[in-house]
Motif scaffolding. Structure first.
Motif, PDB file in Angstrom:
ATOM      1  N   GLU A  97       0.824  -1.217   0.000  1.00  0.00           N
ATOM      2  CA  GLU A  97       0.000   0.000   0.000  1.00  0.00           C
ATOM      3  C   GLU A  97       0.855   1.262   0.000  1.00  0.00           C
ATOM      4  O   GLU A  97       0.487   2.278  -0.595  1.00  0.00           O
TER       5      GLU A  97
ATOM      6  N   HIS B 287      -0.948  -4.173  -5.481  1.00  0.00           N
ATOM      7  CA  HIS B 287      -1.904  -3.703  -4.472  1.00  0.00           C
ATOM      8  C   HIS B 287      -3.266  -3.412  -5.112  1.00  0.00           C
ATOM      9  O   HIS B 287      -4.310  -3.746  -4.549  1.00  0.00           O
TER      10      HIS B 287
ATOM     11  N   ASP C 107       3.478   5.231  -6.538  1.00  0.00           N
ATOM     12  CA  ASP C 107       2.555   5.052  -7.658  1.00  0.00           C
ATOM     13  C   ASP C 107       3.310   4.654  -8.927  1.00  0.00           C
ATOM     14  O   ASP C 107       4.386   5.182  -9.215  1.00  0.00           O
TER      15      ASP C 107
ATOM     16  N   LYS D  50       4.781  -3.027  -7.185  1.00  0.00           N
ATOM     17  CA  LYS D  50       4.107  -3.321  -5.917  1.00  0.00           C
ATOM     18  C   LYS D  50       2.767  -2.601  -5.821  1.00  0.00           C
ATOM     19  O   LYS D  50       1.791  -3.156  -5.304  1.00  0.00           O
ATOM     20  N   LYS D  51       2.714  -1.368  -6.325  1.00  0.00           N
ATOM     21  CA  LYS D  51       1.461  -0.618  -6.283  1.00  0.00           C
ATOM     22  C   LYS D  51       0.430  -1.253  -7.204  1.00  0.00           C
ATOM     23  O   LYS D  51      -0.777  -1.278  -6.882  1.00  0.00           O
TER      24      LYS D  51
END
Length: 272
Positions: A73, A85, A77, A81-82
């Protein structure tokens, strides 16, 4: 701890079953081990029962998944990983609301207060809650075993040079079905007439009437209180037509009883 459950028809035969969020209650203390070594030592404790050891493993896995989710989280951006998420949020949005409801009945709950529109029959409300609990026990036990059986297969994907999303999702689903299964069994115990559960009806004047033949004068507070609400009745029946409650009415009910609006809206298209 007594949980407040809100029950009302949301569209045609679709009923909403949800738990009111009590912000005054402190979060339950975490019993998960901080390391795998500590977990292993606790599991090897001969004094602990099998269920207690299973709870320790479940809490440990849940704690690690929560830490990993927080890391995703907080990722910048546009990063991988984002994006993972975002994929996780999309998958979570497809989880049935009944599963979320059953998971909210934690092991700390010792009683329930069921609030429902006053026009509904109290016995019908309790029967539908028992039906959800009974079916939840069957469904989530089946899916729990199915998810656990897929964990070894999904873990083999870790050889790929990408995050093993499938493994963590299946691991989470195993944990989620386990919690829903525990909640189903707990809810069934609380709303059933038995020697270990007393039922109390609250009439419009607030007078309580016991419905348990085995209840004694020295017994504790009733495990289940059925509370018809005139206020909820007015909100539910202030609209005409067969299209169910409008989003404005749903939002008003959620504000009144501290409900999660997104979870409640899911019941528009979900019977169970």
């Amino acid at each position: 701890m007594r949980a407040k459950l809100i029950v009302f028809p949301i569209r045609a035969r679709n009923w909403c079953f949800t738990r009111s969020i009590d912000h005054s209650l402190p979060p339950p203390p975490s019993s998960s081990a901080s390391s795998f070594k500590e977990l292993w030592n606790n599991i090897n404790n001969a004094e602990k029962s099998f269920n207690a050891k299973a709870e320790l493993c479940t809490d440990y896995v849940a704690d690690k998944m929560n830490n990993g989710w927080v890391t995703l989280e907080k990722a910048p951006d546009g990063s991988l990983k984002k994006k993972i998420h975002g994929l996780g949020l999309w998958l979570l949005s497809r989880v049935k609301p009944s599963e979320i409801f059953l998971k909210s009945i934690s092991k700390e709950v010792t009683g329930v207060e069921i609030v429902y529109p006053s026009s509904l029959n109290a016995q019908l409300v309790r029967r539908r809650l028992r039906h959800i609990a009974m079916r939840g026990t069957t469904v989530h036990r089946k899916f729990f075993y199915g998810s656990v059986s897929l964990i070894p297969l999904s873990s083999a994907l870790s050889i790929l040079p990408l995050p093993n999303v499938a493994f963590f999702w299946i691991l989470y689903r195993s944990y989620s079905h386990w919690r829903a299964l525990q909640g189903s069994e707990k809810l069934f115990q609380l709303v059933s007439n038995s020697s270990n559960s007393s039922i109390t009806f609250t009439d419009k004047k607030g007078t309580e009437h016991s419905d348990s033949q085995s209840e004694s004068l020295s017994s504790d507070k009733p495990h289940c209180i059925l509370s018809p609400s005139e206020e909820l009745e007015k909100l539910v029946h202030q609209e005409d037509g067969n299209d169910g409650l409008s989003r404005d009415t749903i939002t008003e009910i959620c504000k009144l009883y501290n409900l999660n609006t997104k979870d409640v809206i899911k019941y528009e298209k979900s019977i169970f």
